[in-house]
Design a protein around this motif. Sequence first.
Motif, short mmCIF file in Angstrom:
data_model
loop_
_atom_site.label_atom_id
_atom_site.label_comp_id
_atom_site.label_asym_id
_atom_site.label_seq_id
_atom_site.Cartn_x
_atom_site.Cartn_y
_atom_site.Cartn_z
N TRP A 252 0.83 -1.21 0.00
CA TRP A 252 0.00 0.00 0.00
C TRP A 252 0.87 1.26 0.00
O TRP A 252 0.54 2.23 -0.69
CB TRP A 252 -0.93 -0.02 1.20
N SER A 253 1.96 1.25 0.74
CA SER A 253 2.85 2.41 0.79
C SER A 253 3.43 2.72 -0.59
O SER A 253 3.60 3.89 -0.96
CB SER A 253 3.99 2.17 1.78
N GLU A 254 3.74 1.68 -1.35
CA GLU A 254 4.26 1.88 -2.71
C GLU A 254 3.17 2.37 -3.65
O GLU A 254 3.42 3.22 -4.51
CB GLU A 254 4.88 0.58 -3.23
N ILE A 255 1.98 1.85 -3.48
CA ILE A 255 0.88 2.22 -4.37
C ILE A 255 0.54 3.70 -4.25
O ILE A 255 0.34 4.39 -5.25
CB ILE A 255 -0.36 1.35 -4.08
N ILE A 256 0.47 4.20 -3.01
CA ILE A 256 0.05 5.59 -2.83
C ILE A 256 1.11 6.60 -3.30
O ILE A 256 0.84 7.79 -3.39
CB ILE A 256 -0.35 5.88 -1.37
N LYS A 257 2.31 6.12 -3.60
CA LYS A 257 3.35 6.99 -4.17
C LYS A 257 3.16 7.19 -5.67
O LYS A 257 3.75 8.10 -6.25
CB LYS A 257 4.73 6.39 -3.92
N ILE A 258 2.35 6.33 -6.29
CA ILE A 258 2.22 6.33 -7.74
C ILE A 258 1.08 7.25 -8.17
O ILE A 258 -0.03 7.16 -7.65
CB ILE A 258 1.96 4.90 -8.25
N ASP A 259 1.36 8.11 -9.12
CA ASP A 259 0.32 8.93 -9.74
C ASP A 259 -0.07 8.26 -11.05
O ASP A 259 0.77 8.08 -11.94
CB ASP A 259 0.83 10.34 -10.01
N GLY A 260 -1.32 7.88 -11.17
CA GLY A 260 -1.76 7.22 -12.39
C GLY A 260 -1.80 5.71 -12.24
O GLY A 260 -1.83 5.17 -11.14
N MET A 261 -1.74 5.04 -13.37
CA MET A 261 -1.92 3.59 -13.40
C MET A 261 -0.60 2.85 -13.26
O MET A 261 0.47 3.42 -13.46
CB MET A 261 -2.60 3.18 -14.71
N PHE A 262 -0.70 1.56 -12.89
CA PHE A 262 0.49 0.75 -12.72
C PHE A 262 0.14 -0.71 -13.00
O PHE A 262 -1.02 -1.11 -12.93
CB PHE A 262 1.06 0.90 -11.31
N THR A 263 1.15 -1.51 -13.28
CA THR A 263 0.95 -2.92 -13.55
C THR A 263 1.40 -3.76 -12.36
O THR A 263 2.09 -3.28 -11.46
CB THR A 263 1.75 -3.37 -14.78
N THR A 264 1.01 -5.02 -12.39
CA THR A 264 1.45 -5.97 -11.37
C THR A 264 2.96 -6.05 -11.33
O THR A 264 3.58 -6.08 -10.26
CB THR A 264 0.86 -7.37 -11.65
N GLU A 265 3.58 -6.08 -12.50
CA GLU A 265 5.03 -6.20 -12.60
C GLU A 265 5.73 -5.01 -11.94
O GLU A 265 6.77 -5.17 -11.28
CB GLU A 265 5.45 -6.32 -14.06
N GLU A 266 5.18 -3.82 -12.12
CA GLU A 266 5.80 -2.62 -11.56
C GLU A 266 5.80 -2.65 -10.03
O GLU A 266 6.81 -2.34 -9.39
CB GLU A 266 5.08 -1.37 -12.08
N ILE A 267 4.67 -3.04 -9.44
CA ILE A 267 4.60 -3.12 -7.98
C ILE A 267 5.45 -4.28 -7.47
O ILE A 267 6.11 -4.18 -6.42
CB ILE A 267 3.14 -3.27 -7.51
N SER A 268 5.46 -5.37 -8.19
CA SER A 268 6.27 -6.52 -7.80
C SER A 268 7.74 -6.14 -7.70
O SER A 268 8.43 -6.53 -6.75
CB SER A 268 6.10 -7.65 -8.82
N ALA A 269 8.21 -5.35 -8.66
CA ALA A 269 9.61 -4.93 -8.64
C ALA A 269 9.91 -3.98 -7.48
O ALA A 269 10.97 -4.06 -6.85
CB ALA A 269 9.95 -4.25 -9.97
N LYS A 270 8.96 -3.12 -7.14
CA LYS A 270 9.17 -2.17 -6.06
C LYS A 270 9.16 -2.85 -4.69
O LYS A 270 9.94 -2.50 -3.81
CB LYS A 270 8.08 -1.08 -6.10
N VAL A 271 8.27 -3.83 -4.52
CA VAL A 271 8.13 -4.50 -3.23
C VAL A 271 9.15 -5.62 -3.06
O VAL A 271 9.58 -5.93 -1.94
CB VAL A 271 6.69 -5.03 -3.04
#
Length: 235
Positions: free
Chosen positions: A165-184
């Motif tokens: 959730w902390s990573e998601i709320i940093k993102i403006d706009g849309m994101f993919t599963t792969e993008e969040i997977s890499a961040k977490v």
Amino acid sequence: MIKVLVVEDDPMVGKLHEHYLTQIKGFQLCDIVRNSDEALKIMQTKEYNLVILDIFMPGMDDGLQLLAKIREQEYDVDVIIVSAANDKDKIKAALRLGAFDYIIKPFEFERFNLALNNYKSRYNLVEEQSILKQDELDKTIIHQDTDVEVTLPKGLDKNTLNTVWSEIIKIDGMFTTEEISAKVGISRVSIRKYLEFLKSLKLLSLDLHRGSVGRPVYKYKCIDKNANIIDLYIQ
């Protein structure tokens, strides 16, 4: 363990109840029957603590008649209504007949989870103590929507959810599963479970996007970065 009987004529909804119940600690789904007649028959031979009951079913006119029969025959069981019936007369009738809660279809896991954990809090309090204090009763009867333990689906961890959730709320706009997977730093299979849970809480939307080249891509978007409901699961 709270023993549960599901009375639901739609097999798909019955499977949904079964899936949700496996995600909530303290409950055991014992049987699923498809109409009121089957419910009364099985209740004559087996004991349950909780009945999850639909209203529109074959057999008797509706589940409200079954609820009335349960009260008339003095079965020691509680009832939560889960139904598409949303008119005030049926809701009032169910509550007058002692339904613990009323969930309107279609529903999300979060509402189902809240109802069952509210019920579990009251059940445990009444079963474990012979003499009750007013403030204890107030927490489980008057203030059912507060001070309730909510549980994550099995396989999810609150610390990881917090990180996601902390990573998601940093993102403006849309994101993919792969993008969040890499961040977490966890696998796409694992991260998808967290994203789907957040979607069930109506914190994320999921849309299909077609790029100029290659296959269509599913992208998530945060709907409400300031939602308080997430705090129930990560505190």
